[in-house]
Design a protein around this motif. Sequence first.
Motif, short mmCIF file in Angstrom:
data_model
loop_
_atom_site.label_atom_id
_atom_site.label_comp_id
_atom_site.label_asym_id
_atom_site.label_seq_id
_atom_site.Cartn_x
_atom_site.Cartn_y
_atom_site.Cartn_z
N MET A 107 0.82 -1.26 0.00
CA MET A 107 -0.07 -0.09 0.08
C MET A 107 0.85 1.35 -0.09
SD MET A 107 -2.68 1.42 2.83
CE MET A 107 -3.80 0.03 2.43
N ASN A 111 1.13 3.93 -3.36
CA ASN A 111 0.86 5.59 -3.15
C ASN A 111 2.01 6.58 -3.14
OD1 ASN A 111 -1.95 5.91 -1.85
ND2 ASN A 111 -1.50 4.04 -1.20
N LEU A 118 -4.24 9.41 -4.29
CA LEU A 118 -4.80 10.15 -3.24
C LEU A 118 -5.36 11.39 -3.70
CD1 LEU A 118 -2.83 9.35 0.11
CD2 LEU A 118 -5.04 8.31 -0.73
N GLN A 122 -9.67 12.12 -3.38
CA GLN A 122 -10.01 12.92 -2.32
C GLN A 122 -10.84 14.32 -2.92
OE1 GLN A 122 -6.51 13.62 -0.17
NE2 GLN A 122 -6.82 11.75 1.08
N HIS A 134 -14.05 3.64 -6.24
CA HIS A 134 -13.28 3.82 -4.86
C HIS A 134 -13.92 3.00 -3.56
CE1 HIS A 134 -11.66 6.27 -1.63
NE2 HIS A 134 -10.57 5.63 -2.12
N HIS A 138 -12.60 0.45 -1.24
CA HIS A 138 -12.79 0.59 0.23
C HIS A 138 -13.12 -0.48 1.02
CE1 HIS A 138 -12.38 3.15 3.84
NE2 HIS A 138 -13.62 2.70 4.13
N PHE A 169 -8.04 1.20 9.50
CA PHE A 169 -8.00 1.83 8.10
C PHE A 169 -7.73 3.43 8.22
CE2 PHE A 169 -8.47 0.46 3.77
CZ PHE A 169 -8.71 1.62 3.21
N ALA A 170 -8.37 4.10 9.23
CA ALA A 170 -8.31 5.47 9.25
C ALA A 170 -7.03 5.76 9.65
CB ALA A 170 -9.19 6.16 10.44
N LYS A 173 -4.73 5.57 6.66
CA LYS A 173 -4.92 6.43 5.44
C LYS A 173 -4.25 7.93 6.03
CE LYS A 173 -8.77 8.79 3.20
NZ LYS A 173 -10.20 8.92 2.76
N GLY A 174 -4.39 8.11 7.32
CA GLY A 174 -3.96 9.55 7.86
C GLY A 174 -2.41 9.34 7.82
N LEU A 176 -0.64 7.83 5.65
CA LEU A 176 0.02 7.42 4.27
C LEU A 176 -0.09 9.12 3.81
CD1 LEU A 176 -2.01 4.92 2.39
CD2 LEU A 176 0.33 5.08 2.62
N ALA A 177 -0.83 9.92 4.24
CA ALA A 177 -0.77 11.15 3.88
C ALA A 177 0.51 11.97 4.43
CB ALA A 177 -2.10 12.07 4.57
#
Length: 217
Positions: A107, A111, A118, A122, A134, A138, A169-170, A173-174, A176-177
């Motif tokens: 993952m 990315n 992303l 987004q 998407h 998800h 997952f949250a 995802k955070g 990854l940013a």
Amino acid sequence: MSEDTSEEQKPRRRQARGERRIAQLLQAAANVFCAYGYTATSTNAIAREASVSPGTLYQYFPNKEAIALELGERLLTEMREAHGQAFTPENLALPLPLLLDAVLDPMIEFNCQNPAFLALMQGSDIPGRIAEEHDALHASLLAQVGDLLAHYLPDSGPAERARIADMTFAVVKGGLALVLAAPEGAERDAVVVELKRVVLRYLDPLVGEALTTIPSP
């Protein structure tokens, strides 16, 4: 070379040139989406990034939405393939730290190689078909995380597993940013380690696994 053979090769050459042009336009779109987001991107900006005229762009794509659809579908396909390599029966037999390596590394790599993913997903007004695909991806990933948790928490109920999967997952995802925002090299590697540390520290008490090491990127 006969005249017939030469005529047969012409369509193939034109097709190859067309595919290269499409790839050029999609890469330009990915760059612009990353820089400005989907909403603020225009077809003129994509054409400038690709060093072609707007007229050339319109030979292949009628509008920005068509470009986003093609790019989004290609990225989603690659994303599914990356995750298909992560959730395997062999990986389920690994200790938790190594299992998270096997799941998170594809993952993170995807990315980092495709930051447009992303940026595109987004967007506040991305095309509906991309949003639907998407959302389906998800949901599929959440289901796979739920199956993974069922392996470690056989006595847990569906609601509990869904709650843990949503939180995991949250967090990812955070994280990854932050990974994408970090400069490539040692700093990005350090952020990856921190992301894994957070996920491991959250899941360890739940699954009862003893953590002895923090995996490297």
